[in-house]
Design an enzyme around this catalytic site. Structure first.
Site, PDB file in Angstrom:
ATOM      1  N   SER A   1     -12.274  -2.394  10.861  1.00  0.00           N
ATOM      2  CA  SER A   1     -12.304  -2.445  12.318  1.00  0.00           C
ATOM      3  C   SER A   1     -11.560  -1.281  12.964  1.00  0.00           C
ATOM      4  O   SER A   1     -11.683  -1.060  14.156  1.00  0.00           O
ATOM      5  CB  SER A   1     -11.671  -3.758  12.792  1.00  0.00           C
ATOM      6  OG  SER A   1     -10.330  -3.830  12.333  1.00  0.00           O
TER       7      SER A   1
ATOM      8  N   GLN B   1      -8.300  -1.582   1.708  1.00  0.00           N
ATOM      9  CA  GLN B   1      -7.321  -2.412   2.419  1.00  0.00           C
ATOM     10  C   GLN B   1      -7.441  -3.849   1.954  1.00  0.00           C
ATOM     11  O   GLN B   1      -6.654  -4.701   2.358  1.00  0.00           O
ATOM     12  CB  GLN B   1      -7.605  -2.372   3.923  1.00  0.00           C
ATOM     13  CG  GLN B   1      -7.498  -0.995   4.532  1.00  0.00           C
ATOM     14  CD  GLN B   1      -7.993  -1.007   5.974  1.00  0.00           C
ATOM     15  OE1 GLN B   1      -7.263  -1.343   6.894  1.00  0.00           O
ATOM     16  NE2 GLN B   1      -9.250  -0.649   6.165  1.00  0.00           N
TER      17      GLN B   1
ATOM     18  N   HIS C   1      -2.965  -2.372   0.440  1.00  0.00           N
ATOM     19  CA  HIS C   1      -2.312  -3.561   1.010  1.00  0.00           C
ATOM     20  C   HIS C   1      -2.018  -4.623  -0.040  1.00  0.00           C
ATOM     21  O   HIS C   1      -1.862  -5.799   0.292  1.00  0.00           O
ATOM     22  CB  HIS C   1      -3.176  -4.156   2.130  1.00  0.00           C
ATOM     23  CG  HIS C   1      -3.239  -3.281   3.357  1.00  0.00           C
ATOM     24  ND1 HIS C   1      -4.199  -3.414   4.342  1.00  0.00           N
ATOM     25  CD2 HIS C   1      -2.447  -2.252   3.751  1.00  0.00           C
ATOM     26  CE1 HIS C   1      -3.990  -2.502   5.291  1.00  0.00           C
ATOM     27  NE2 HIS C   1      -2.938  -1.784   4.961  1.00  0.00           N
TER      28      HIS C   1
ATOM     29  N   ARG D   1      -6.559 -18.316  -0.867  1.00  0.00           N
ATOM     30  CA  ARG D   1      -7.345 -17.069  -0.904  1.00  0.00           C
ATOM     31  C   ARG D   1      -7.592 -16.650  -2.359  1.00  0.00           C
ATOM     32  O   ARG D   1      -8.659 -16.208  -2.733  1.00  0.00           O
ATOM     33  CB  ARG D   1      -6.624 -15.925  -0.184  1.00  0.00           C
ATOM     34  CG  ARG D   1      -6.197 -16.155   1.257  1.00  0.00           C
ATOM     35  CD  ARG D   1      -7.363 -15.997   2.220  1.00  0.00           C
ATOM     36  NE  ARG D   1      -8.254 -17.143   2.169  1.00  0.00           N
ATOM     37  CZ  ARG D   1      -7.948 -18.363   2.632  1.00  0.00           C
ATOM     38  NH1 ARG D   1      -6.786 -18.619   3.186  1.00  0.00           N
ATOM     39  NH2 ARG D   1      -8.815 -19.352   2.549  1.00  0.00           N
TER      40      ARG D   1
END
Ligand code: NAD
Ligand code: ZN
Length: 236
Positions: A180, A93, A111, A61
């Site tokens: 979401s 986030q 996060h 990532r």
């Protein structure tokens, strides 16, 4: 939405704001994150069970950040940060660095960040080397193989909660972009802001799980809708 009268803004962003930059969201069509079940890569239990897999996942990532760039939604929020005279806190986030690469400064990563590492031996946070898989030494205590991704995994306490709660309590506009609404406590921020009397706006590709908590919702691509909203606000 009338910009007149707003003083203090909190913007919450999620993986959807980076989707148009080419960073896959979390709950993509297959419900997986880059081919993995969340439980296998984003929990402390997964790290204990298979640290090599988890380190390799986050190394990949982190490496992928070099191949993506901020999109017009990140740029619009950076413009808001530069030009908005009132209070602003962008709470992301996301663990990518696209907000800061676009130029946003009044922001926190609740996060954690791919570009940061946390030493399990001494607790020091430090810029992450390119890879953690190969067990590099901590810059502070020198311990080898004790650096983990400085990412808040499921079951861990998000960062900056005091500052975020304080901003939510005084904001008069709360805007949620590209999330979401499935991951708490972020998913509950809209109700907190409402409780304190803020106007609440959702900008998302489709209605989020908490869409009914918002006073107003705009559904479509963040790269189109966020610049329009920022223009409205700055011109209002
Ligand atoms: P999520 O993946 O659960 O939800 C993303 C939301 O964005 C969805 O509702 C989707 O409909 C919407 N979306 C997709 N494309 C969009 C677009 N072009 N414009 C506007 N909306 C769009 O993401 P989440 O709510 O942020 O929760 C996932 C967790 O996974 C976070 O805690 C985050 O740390 C992590 N994560 C981060 C990244 C990143 O850093 N970019 C990527 C994946 C996952
Ligand atoms: Zn250390």
């Amino acid at each position: 939405m009338r910009a007149a009268g707003f003083q203090s803004i909190v913007v919450l962003t999620g993986a959807g704001i980076s989707a148009e930059s080419g960073v896959p969201t979390f709950r993509g069509p297959d419900g997986l994150w880059e081919g993995h079940r969340v439980e296998d890569v984003a929990t402390p239990q997964a790290f204990r069970r298979d640290p090599a897999l988890v380190q390799a996942f986050y190394d990949a990532r982190r490496a992928a950040l070099a191949r993506v760039a901020p999109n017009p939604a990140h740029a619009a929020l950076a413009r808001l940060d530069a030009q908005w005279q009132g209070d602003l806190l962008i709470v992301t986030q996301n663990v990518d660095d696209l907000h800061e690469r676009a130029g946003a400064a009044r922001m926190v990563h609740m996060h954690g960040e791919l570009k940061s590492a946390l030493c399990l031996a001494c607790g020091e946070r430090q810029p992450a080397p390119e890879t953690l898989s190969d067990g590099p030494a901590c810059a502070r205590c020198g311990a080898h193989g004790r650096l983990r991704p400085d990412i808040v995994w499921f079951g861990e306490m998000p960062y900056h909660m005091d500052r975020i709660e304080a901003a939510l309590a005084v904001c008069d506009l709360f805007v949620s972009i590209g999330t979401s609404g499935a991951v708490y406590p972020a998913a509950g921020f809209v109700q907190g802001a409402r409780h304190y009397g803020a106007h609440t706006l959702e900008i998302n590709l489709d209605p989020s799980e908490g869409t009914h908590f918002f006073d107003e919702a705009r559904h479509g691509r963040a790269g189109e809708l966020v610049p329009l909203w920022v223009d409205e606000l700055l011109q209002g």
